[in-house]
Enzyme design. Structure first.
Site, short mmCIF file in Angstrom:
data_model
loop_
_atom_site.label_atom_id
_atom_site.label_comp_id
_atom_site.label_asym_id
_atom_site.label_seq_id
_atom_site.Cartn_x
_atom_site.Cartn_y
_atom_site.Cartn_z
N TYR A 157 7.53 -14.54 60.41
CA TYR A 157 8.55 -13.80 61.16
C TYR A 157 8.13 -13.65 62.62
O TYR A 157 8.91 -13.90 63.54
CB TYR A 157 8.78 -12.45 60.48
CG TYR A 157 9.88 -11.62 61.12
CD1 TYR A 157 11.23 -11.91 60.88
CD2 TYR A 157 9.58 -10.55 61.95
CE1 TYR A 157 12.24 -11.16 61.46
CE2 TYR A 157 10.57 -9.80 62.54
CZ TYR A 157 11.90 -10.10 62.28
OH TYR A 157 12.90 -9.35 62.87
N LYS B 49 10.22 -15.30 65.84
CA LYS B 49 10.79 -14.48 66.91
C LYS B 49 10.09 -14.75 68.25
O LYS B 49 10.71 -14.66 69.30
CB LYS B 49 10.73 -13.00 66.53
CG LYS B 49 11.62 -12.64 65.33
CD LYS B 49 13.09 -12.82 65.65
CE LYS B 49 13.99 -12.33 64.52
NZ LYS B 49 15.42 -12.36 64.89
N ASP C 245 26.28 -20.87 57.42
CA ASP C 245 24.83 -20.88 57.23
C ASP C 245 24.26 -21.40 58.54
O ASP C 245 24.50 -22.55 58.91
CB ASP C 245 24.45 -21.79 56.05
CG ASP C 245 22.94 -21.87 55.85
OD1 ASP C 245 22.18 -21.48 56.77
OD2 ASP C 245 22.51 -22.34 54.78
N VAL C 246 23.51 -20.56 59.25
CA VAL C 246 23.08 -20.92 60.61
C VAL C 246 22.17 -22.15 60.64
O VAL C 246 21.91 -22.70 61.70
CB VAL C 246 22.39 -19.75 61.34
CG1 VAL C 246 23.35 -18.60 61.56
CG2 VAL C 246 21.13 -19.29 60.61
N ASP D 175 28.80 -15.46 58.58
CA ASP D 175 27.70 -15.05 57.69
C ASP D 175 27.73 -15.88 56.42
O ASP D 175 28.76 -16.48 56.09
CB ASP D 175 27.88 -13.55 57.35
CG ASP D 175 26.56 -12.86 57.00
OD1 ASP D 175 25.93 -13.28 56.00
OD2 ASP D 175 26.16 -11.93 57.69
N THR E 47 18.72 -0.66 58.55
CA THR E 47 19.70 -1.64 58.06
C THR E 47 19.35 -1.94 56.60
O THR E 47 18.26 -1.58 56.13
CB THR E 47 19.62 -2.97 58.86
OG1 THR E 47 18.37 -3.61 58.54
CG2 THR E 47 19.72 -2.75 60.36
N1 LIG Z 1 16.15 -3.97 60.98
C1 LIG Z 1 15.12 -3.98 61.83
O1 LIG Z 1 14.25 -3.09 61.81
C2 LIG Z 1 14.99 -5.09 62.84
C3 LIG Z 1 13.95 -5.02 63.76
C4 LIG Z 1 13.80 -6.02 64.70
C5 LIG Z 1 14.71 -7.07 64.73
N2 LIG Z 1 15.71 -7.11 63.83
C6 LIG Z 1 16.62 -8.26 63.92
O2 LIG Z 1 17.96 -7.83 63.84
C7 LIG Z 1 18.76 -8.86 63.24
C8 LIG Z 1 19.56 -8.30 62.09
O3 LIG Z 1 18.67 -7.76 61.12
P1 LIG Z 1 19.13 -6.72 60.01
O4 LIG Z 1 18.06 -5.70 59.93
O5 LIG Z 1 20.53 -6.29 60.24
O6 LIG Z 1 19.02 -7.64 58.71
P2 LIG Z 1 19.95 -7.73 57.42
O7 LIG Z 1 19.18 -8.49 56.43
O8 LIG Z 1 20.45 -6.38 57.03
O9 LIG Z 1 21.18 -8.60 57.93
C9 LIG Z 1 21.00 -9.95 58.27
C10 LIG Z 1 22.32 -10.67 58.13
O10 LIG Z 1 22.07 -12.05 58.41
C11 LIG Z 1 22.70 -12.83 57.40
N3 LIG Z 1 22.02 -14.11 57.21
C12 LIG Z 1 20.78 -14.32 56.69
N4 LIG Z 1 20.53 -15.64 56.63
C13 LIG Z 1 21.62 -16.26 57.12
C14 LIG Z 1 21.97 -17.62 57.31
N5 LIG Z 1 21.14 -18.63 56.96
N6 LIG Z 1 23.16 -17.91 57.86
C15 LIG Z 1 24.02 -16.92 58.21
N7 LIG Z 1 23.76 -15.62 58.02
C16 LIG Z 1 22.56 -15.29 57.49
C17 LIG Z 1 22.62 -11.96 56.15
O11 LIG Z 1 23.54 -12.38 55.18
C18 LIG Z 1 22.91 -10.59 56.71
O12 LIG Z 1 24.29 -10.32 56.78
C19 LIG Z 1 17.77 -9.96 62.84
O13 LIG Z 1 17.72 -10.94 63.84
C20 LIG Z 1 16.45 -9.23 62.77
O14 LIG Z 1 15.34 -10.09 62.96
C21 LIG Z 1 15.88 -6.16 62.89
#
Ligand SMILES: NC(=O)c1ccc[n+]([C@@H]2O[C@H](COP(=O)([O-])OP(=O)(O)OC[C@H]3O[C@@H](n4cnc5c(N)ncnc54)[C@H](O)[C@@H]3O)[C@@H](O)[C@H]2O)c1
Length: 249
Positions: free
Chosen positions: A156, A160, A64-65, A38, A191
């Protein structure tokens, strides 16, 4: 039943919080060794020390991805710590709630680079080790918004939707090469990313969910667990929707 990931070594991107943290905890409880990867170093290290205090095998790697060199270091870390890499979970992503005209090019580029280029770079870098393991698995955390459109979230949705096709293409390419590639499509999940929604916005989202409540990270993590485990040995290119029924209508 514990031990469903015994012998697995997994990188989980975005593992420092939210859905990724849920995956990390469940994978560790099921016997996998984990690289929590992360940009959030303090949060990621805190997750790792909690896991270690419970006897799990986990290390933190700053990643950083969007950065190729970071990816190489991350895959090397898995191999130097645990001897191999069997599993990659592409979970890290960023959100942007703007519609078409409200999306600046810089925001568009950021979302596409993190959410689509990130998983591409991750799979490309990890694939030699995943194939070498003889039984590799990738789980791409996509989104219901990669399947349906709404009037906002233009970048977004696009990121996706792109990841959905990347998942299919790579699944086919590696189908005979010992690496399964699958995707989870979460719906609304509680989250930190959702913390800035107002009560009104939350209510509007929940009105679209037939089951009437938000998912938790663990609900999504169970899907990732299945796809990462050998129980899914005949499953590749699949799209597991976990959304409380949102996509039914
Ligand atoms: N929360 C929702 O409702 C929801 C719905 C559909 C899909 N998702 C997907 O689930 C996954 C996680 O989402 P979440 O809700 O936990 O989000 P979040 O923002 O709480 O967590 C995302 C994590 O990714 C990390 N991150 C961001 N950019 C980064 C980078 N460049 N390099 C490395 N790490 C990085 C952040 O630091 C964080 O720890 C994502 O792919 C999101 O699209 C979430």
């Amino acid at each position: 039943m514990a031990g469903r990931l015994e012998g697995k070594v997994s990188i989980v991107t975005g593992g420092a919080r939210g859905l990724g943290e849920g995956i990390v905890k469940l994978f560790a409880a099921e016997g996998a060794a984990i690289v929590v990867a992360d940009v959030l170093q303090a949060e990621g290290e805190a997750v790792v020390s909690r896991l270690r205090s419970e006897g799990a095998r986990a290390v933190f790697q700053k990643l950083d991805v969007t950065n190729e060199a970071d990816w190489s270091a991350c895959v090397s870390k898995a191999v130097s710590e645990y001897g191999k890499l069997t599993t990659l979970v592409n979970n890290a992503a960023v959100f942007n709630a703007s519609g078409l005209e409200g999306t600046a090019l810089s925001d568009w580029n950021k979302v596409i680079t993190v959410n689509l280029t990130g998983p591409y770079l991750g799979m490309r870098t990890a694939m030699p080790e995943l194939t070498r393991s003889g039984n590799g698995a990738v789980v791409n955390i996509c989104s219901l918004y990669g399947m349906i459109g709404t009037t906002g979230f233009t970048a977004y949705h696009s990121s996706k939707g792109g990841l959905r096709m990347l998942n299919k293409a790579v699944a086919l390419e590696y189908a005979k090469r010992g690496v399964r590639v699958n995707a989870v499509f979460p719906g609304n999940t509680r989250t930190p990313a959702m913390d800035n929604l107002t009560d009104e916005e939350n209510a509007a989202v929940l009105a679209l969910v037939p089951m009437g409540f938000s998912g938790e990270p663990l609900d999504m993590a169970y899907g990732a667990l299945y796809l990462a485990s050998d129980e899914a040995r005949y499953v590749t290119g699949s799209e597991l929707v976990i959304d409380g029924g949102w996509s039914i209508p």
